[in-house]
Design a protein around this motif. Structure first.
Motif, PDB file in Angstrom:
ATOM      1  N   GLY A  73     -12.694  27.821   3.524  1.00 15.79           N
ATOM      2  CA  GLY A  73     -12.512  27.329   4.884  1.00 15.79           C
ATOM      3  C   GLY A  73     -12.732  28.411   5.929  1.00 15.79           C
ATOM      4  O   GLY A  73     -13.326  28.170   6.985  1.00 15.79           O
ATOM      5  N   GLN A  74     -12.254  29.624   5.638  1.00 15.42           N
ATOM      6  CA  GLN A  74     -12.442  30.747   6.561  1.00 15.42           C
ATOM      7  C   GLN A  74     -13.917  31.109   6.684  1.00 15.42           C
ATOM      8  O   GLN A  74     -14.408  31.423   7.773  1.00 15.42           O
ATOM      9  N   LYS A  75     -14.634  31.054   5.556  1.00 16.68           N
ATOM     10  CA  LYS A  75     -16.074  31.348   5.591  1.00 16.68           C
ATOM     11  C   LYS A  75     -16.813  30.345   6.475  1.00 16.68           C
ATOM     12  O   LYS A  75     -17.703  30.724   7.251  1.00 16.68           O
ATOM     13  N   GLN A  76     -16.456  29.069   6.365  1.00 18.38           N
ATOM     14  CA  GLN A  76     -17.119  28.076   7.198  1.00 18.38           C
ATOM     15  C   GLN A  76     -16.781  28.273   8.670  1.00 18.38           C
ATOM     16  O   GLN A  76     -17.608  28.037   9.543  1.00 18.38           O
ATOM     17  N   ARG A  77     -15.569  28.707   8.965  1.00 24.61           N
ATOM     18  CA  ARG A  77     -15.211  29.005  10.361  1.00 24.61           C
ATOM     19  C   ARG A  77     -16.085  30.127  10.909  1.00 24.61           C
ATOM     20  O   ARG A  77     -16.540  30.073  12.054  1.00 24.61           O
ATOM     21  N   VAL A  78     -16.287  31.153  10.080  1.00 23.69           N
ATOM     22  CA  VAL A  78     -17.129  32.280  10.517  1.00 23.69           C
ATOM     23  C   VAL A  78     -18.571  31.809  10.709  1.00 23.69           C
ATOM     24  O   VAL A  78     -19.242  32.207  11.669  1.00 23.69           O
ATOM     25  N   ALA A  79     -19.055  30.958   9.803  1.00 26.86           N
ATOM     26  CA  ALA A  79     -20.414  30.421   9.946  1.00 26.86           C
ATOM     27  C   ALA A  79     -20.549  29.650  11.257  1.00 26.86           C
ATOM     28  O   ALA A  79     -21.559  29.770  11.966  1.00 26.86           O
ATOM     29  N   ILE A  80     -19.526  28.876  11.601  1.00 28.48           N
ATOM     30  CA  ILE A  80     -19.542  28.126  12.867  1.00 28.48           C
ATOM     31  C   ILE A  80     -19.466  29.087  14.048  1.00 28.48           C
ATOM     32  O   ILE A  80     -20.152  28.902  15.056  1.00 28.48           O
ATOM     33  N   ALA A  81     -18.661  30.147  13.926  1.00 29.66           N
ATOM     34  CA  ALA A  81     -18.569  31.139  15.002  1.00 29.66           C
ATOM     35  C   ALA A  81     -19.932  31.791  15.257  1.00 29.66           C
ATOM     36  O   ALA A  81     -20.322  32.013  16.414  1.00 29.66           O
ATOM     37  N   GLY A  82     -20.657  32.087  14.164  1.00 30.87           N
ATOM     38  CA  GLY A  82     -21.990  32.674  14.319  1.00 30.87           C
ATOM     39  C   GLY A  82     -22.937  31.769  15.057  1.00 30.87           C
ATOM     40  O   GLY A  82     -23.782  32.223  15.846  1.00 30.87           O
ATOM     41  N   VAL A  83     -22.790  30.462  14.835  1.00 30.22           N
ATOM     42  CA  VAL A  83     -23.617  29.476  15.545  1.00 30.22           C
ATOM     43  C   VAL A  83     -23.183  29.361  16.995  1.00 30.22           C
ATOM     44  O   VAL A  83     -24.002  29.374  17.914  1.00 30.22           O
ATOM     45  N   GLY A 120     -28.114  25.108  16.367  1.00 31.82           N
ATOM     46  CA  GLY A 120     -27.413  25.911  15.368  1.00 31.82           C
ATOM     47  C   GLY A 120     -27.122  25.063  14.144  1.00 31.82           C
ATOM     48  O   GLY A 120     -26.627  23.943  14.286  1.00 31.82           O
ATOM     49  N   MET A 121     -27.427  25.578  12.951  1.00 27.67           N
ATOM     50  CA  MET A 121     -27.196  24.820  11.713  1.00 27.67           C
ATOM     51  C   MET A 121     -26.138  25.500  10.858  1.00 27.67           C
ATOM     52  O   MET A 121     -26.153  26.721  10.688  1.00 27.67           O
ATOM     53  N   VAL A 122     -25.224  24.695  10.332  1.00 21.41           N
ATOM     54  CA  VAL A 122     -24.210  25.174   9.395  1.00 21.41           C
ATOM     55  C   VAL A 122     -24.411  24.411   8.095  1.00 21.41           C
ATOM     56  O   VAL A 122     -24.359  23.179   8.079  1.00 21.41           O
ATOM     57  N   PHE A 123     -24.635  25.145   7.005  1.00 18.42           N
ATOM     58  CA  PHE A 123     -24.980  24.520   5.734  1.00 18.42           C
ATOM     59  C   PHE A 123     -23.753  24.354   4.836  1.00 18.42           C
ATOM     60  O   PHE A 123     -22.658  24.807   5.148  1.00 18.42           O
ATOM     61  N   GLN A 124     -23.989  23.729   3.694  1.00 22.91           N
ATOM     62  CA  GLN A 124     -22.923  23.408   2.745  1.00 22.91           C
ATOM     63  C   GLN A 124     -22.248  24.665   2.202  1.00 22.91           C
ATOM     64  O   GLN A 124     -21.031  24.724   2.094  1.00 22.91           O
ATOM     65  N   ASN A 125     -23.051  25.669   1.849  1.00 23.62           N
ATOM     66  CA  ASN A 125     -22.513  26.889   1.254  1.00 23.62           C
ATOM     67  C   ASN A 125     -22.633  28.047   2.238  1.00 23.62           C
ATOM     68  O   ASN A 125     -23.725  28.580   2.443  1.00 23.62           O
ATOM     69  N   PRO A 126     -21.525  28.471   2.859  1.00 22.72           N
ATOM     70  CA  PRO A 126     -21.592  29.530   3.875  1.00 22.72           C
ATOM     71  C   PRO A 126     -22.045  30.868   3.320  1.00 22.72           C
ATOM     72  O   PRO A 126     -22.563  31.702   4.059  1.00 22.72           O
ATOM     73  N   ASP A 127     -21.853  31.102   2.003  1.00 24.15           N
ATOM     74  CA  ASP A 127     -22.261  32.384   1.419  1.00 24.15           C
ATOM     75  C   ASP A 127     -23.754  32.643   1.619  1.00 24.15           C
ATOM     76  O   ASP A 127     -24.190  33.798   1.705  1.00 24.15           O
ATOM     77  N   ASN A 128     -24.530  31.554   1.699  1.00 23.90           N
ATOM     78  CA  ASN A 128     -25.978  31.704   1.884  1.00 23.90           C
ATOM     79  C   ASN A 128     -26.343  32.150   3.290  1.00 23.90           C
ATOM     80  O   ASN A 128     -27.491  32.509   3.546  1.00 23.90           O
ATOM     81  N   GLN A 129     -25.368  32.112   4.217  1.00 28.63           N
ATOM     82  CA  GLN A 129     -25.651  32.465   5.607  1.00 28.63           C
ATOM     83  C   GLN A 129     -25.147  33.849   5.989  1.00 28.63           C
ATOM     84  O   GLN A 129     -25.468  34.352   7.056  1.00 28.63           O
ATOM     85  N   PHE A 130     -24.338  34.492   5.111  1.00 27.85           N
ATOM     86  CA  PHE A 130     -23.758  35.773   5.469  1.00 27.85           C
ATOM     87  C   PHE A 130     -24.738  36.915   5.253  1.00 27.85           C
ATOM     88  O   PHE A 130     -25.377  37.020   4.208  1.00 27.85           O
ATOM     89  N   VAL A 131     -24.814  37.789   6.253  1.00 25.79           N
ATOM     90  CA  VAL A 131     -25.690  38.961   6.156  1.00 25.79           C
ATOM     91  C   VAL A 131     -24.974  40.246   6.573  1.00 25.79           C
ATOM     92  O   VAL A 131     -25.427  41.342   6.264  1.00 25.79           O
ATOM     93  N   GLY A 132     -23.839  40.124   7.273  1.00 21.37           N
ATOM     94  CA  GLY A 132     -23.135  41.291   7.787  1.00 21.37           C
ATOM     95  C   GLY A 132     -22.092  41.823   6.819  1.00 21.37           C
ATOM     96  O   GLY A 132     -21.589  41.107   5.949  1.00 21.37           O
ATOM     97  N   ALA A 133     -21.744  43.099   6.983  1.00 22.65           N
ATOM     98  CA  ALA A 133     -20.747  43.736   6.119  1.00 22.65           C
ATOM     99  C   ALA A 133     -19.338  43.296   6.493  1.00 22.65           C
ATOM    100  O   ALA A 133     -18.439  43.283   5.650  1.00 22.65           O
ATOM    101  N   THR A 134     -19.137  42.942   7.760  1.00 21.96           N
ATOM    102  CA  THR A 134     -17.840  42.442   8.226  1.00 21.96           C
ATOM    103  C   THR A 134     -18.064  41.118   8.954  1.00 21.96           C
ATOM    104  O   THR A 134     -19.202  40.755   9.288  1.00 21.96           O
ATOM    105  N   VAL A 135     -16.962  40.440   9.232  1.00 20.06           N
ATOM    106  CA  VAL A 135     -17.029  39.156   9.936  1.00 20.06           C
ATOM    107  C   VAL A 135     -17.684  39.320  11.302  1.00 20.06           C
ATOM    108  O   VAL A 135     -18.578  38.554  11.681  1.00 20.06           O
ATOM    109  N   GLU A 136     -17.266  40.331  12.069  1.00 20.63           N
ATOM    110  CA  GLU A 136     -17.833  40.494  13.403  1.00 20.63           C
ATOM    111  C   GLU A 136     -19.311  40.900  13.343  1.00 20.63           C
ATOM    112  O   GLU A 136     -20.105  40.478  14.193  1.00 20.63           O
ATOM    113  N   ASP A 137     -19.693  41.694  12.337  1.00 21.91           N
ATOM    114  CA  ASP A 137     -21.111  42.041  12.163  1.00 21.91           C
ATOM    115  C   ASP A 137     -21.936  40.791  11.900  1.00 21.91           C
ATOM    116  O   ASP A 137     -23.049  40.647  12.414  1.00 21.91           O
ATOM    117  N   ASP A 138     -21.362  39.895  11.098  1.00 24.04           N
ATOM    118  CA  ASP A 138     -22.094  38.685  10.741  1.00 24.04           C
ATOM    119  C   ASP A 138     -22.300  37.778  11.953  1.00 24.04           C
ATOM    120  O   ASP A 138     -23.388  37.234  12.152  1.00 24.04           O
TER     121      ASP A 138
END
Length: 278
Positions: free
Chosen positions: A144-154, A84-102
C-alpha cells in the motif's frame, strides 16, 4: 463540463496478420474532472484502451482527442505530460534509491528547477501521507505504501489525467479503500480526471460513470447505481454489492423497499425511517 478525452471509432490489433481486433470501433468520451471506471474480463480491451490514450500504442484507425488536440506521433510526448499512469505492480515504476528521489525522478526529466522540484515532492508526499517515509528505500515499504509513492510521483508531475491500471488489485481490502480515498481527495482538490481499470466494488462506487467492455467493444456505459442493479454482475467479473443482496433478502421478508441501489448509509437511513413509522 468539457470533454478532456474523446475516443472516436478506434480499432487496434496486436498482430497485423490476425483477423481478430483487440479493440473494434470503440467510441466514448471522458469529461474534465470526471472519474470513469472501466470494467470487463481479461482480454476485453481495457488495458489496450488506456495504453492507446497514453500513446503507448498507436491506433490502427480512428481518432483520440486529448484536451482538444488529436493525438499524433508528433505531439504524443507533449500529451503524455498531461497524463499520469499508475500500474498494478509499483515495483516496476521505482527508479530512485529513496522515496523522495523516486518522486523527483519525473520532475528531473522534465527539467523542473531544484527549488520547485523540492516543493512539489514535499507537497505530493504530504498529499498521500508518505512525507515521514521520504528517506526510506522503496523496497522496504509495504504494498500500500509503494502504491502511495507511485501516486505521489504522478501527482508531482501535475497531470490533468490520472490512469489507474488495476492499481489497487494487489492490495488487501483496507489498503484498496484507503488508496482510492486518497485518489478521490486528489481528484476533488485538483479537479483531475481519473480513469480506473478495476474489479473493485468500492472503486467502481466512487466513479461518476462505469464503462463495461466485452470482446473489444463497449457493452454499456452507466452510473454505478444502475450497474449495481444488473443481474449479470458475476458475468462482468464483479460481485453483487452487500446492500443489493441485503435489500433482496429484506424484500423477501416483507419489507417494502424501492427497487434501486442503496449505499450502506442510504440503506441505514431508509430502514431507520421505515422502522420508526411502525
Amino acid at each position: 463540463m468539457t470533454n478532456i478525452i474523446e475516443v472516436k471509432h478506434v480499432s487496434y490489433k496486436y498482430d497485423q496478420e490476425d483477423e481478430h481486433y483487440t479493440l473494434n470501433d470503440v467510441s466514448f468520451h471522458v469529461k474534465q474532472g470526471e472519474w470513469l471506471s472501466i470494467i470487463g474480463h481479461n482480454g476485453s480491451g481495457k488495458s489496450t484502451t488506456v495504453r492507446l490514450i497514453d500513446g503507448l500504442l498507436e491506433a490502427e484507425s480512428g481518432e483520440i482527442i486529448i484536451s482538444g488536440d488529436v493525438l499524433t506521433p508528433e505531439n504524443v510526448w507533449e500529451k503524455r505530460r498531461q497524463i499520469g499512469m499508475v500500474f498494478q505492480n509499483p515495483d516496476n515504476q521505482f527508479v530512485g534509491a529513496t522515496v523522495e528521489d523516486d518522486v523527483a525522478f519525473g520532475l528531473e526529466n522534465q527539467g523542473v528547477p531544484l527549488e520547485e522540484m523540492q516543493q512539489r515532492v514535499q507537497e505530493a508526499l504530504e498529499l498521500v501521507g508518505m512525507l515521514d517515509f521520504k528517506k526510506r528505500e522503496p523496497a522496504r515499504l509495504s504494498g500500500g505504501q509503494k502504491q502511495r509513492v507511485a501516486i505521489a510521483g504522478v501527482v508531482a508531475l501535475r497531470p490533468n489525467i490520472i490512469i489507474l491500471d488495476e492499481a489497487t488489485s494487489m492490495l488487501d481490502p483496507e489498503g484498496r479503500l484507503e488508496l482510492i480515498r486518497i485518489v478521490k481527495d486528489i481528484k476533488e482538490k485538483h479537479q483531475i480526471t481519473v480513469i480506473s481499470i478495476t474489479h473493485d466494488l468500492d472503486e467502481v462506487a466512487l466513479s461518476d460513470r462505469v464503462m463495461v467492455m466485452k470482446k473489444g467493444q463497449i457493452e454499456s456505459i452507466s452510473g454505478p447505481a444502475d450497474l449495481f442493479m444488473r443481474e449479470d454482475l458475476k458475468d462482468l467479473g464483479l460481485d453483487q454489492p452487500f446492500t443489493v443482496t441485503l435489500v433482496q433478502q429484506l424484500r423477501e421478508k416483507g419489507l417494502e423497499l424501492p427497487s434501486r441501489y442503496f449505499t450502506e448509509e442510504e440503506l441505514e437511513e431508509t430502514l431507520w425511517a421505515l422502522l420508526s413509522n411502525k
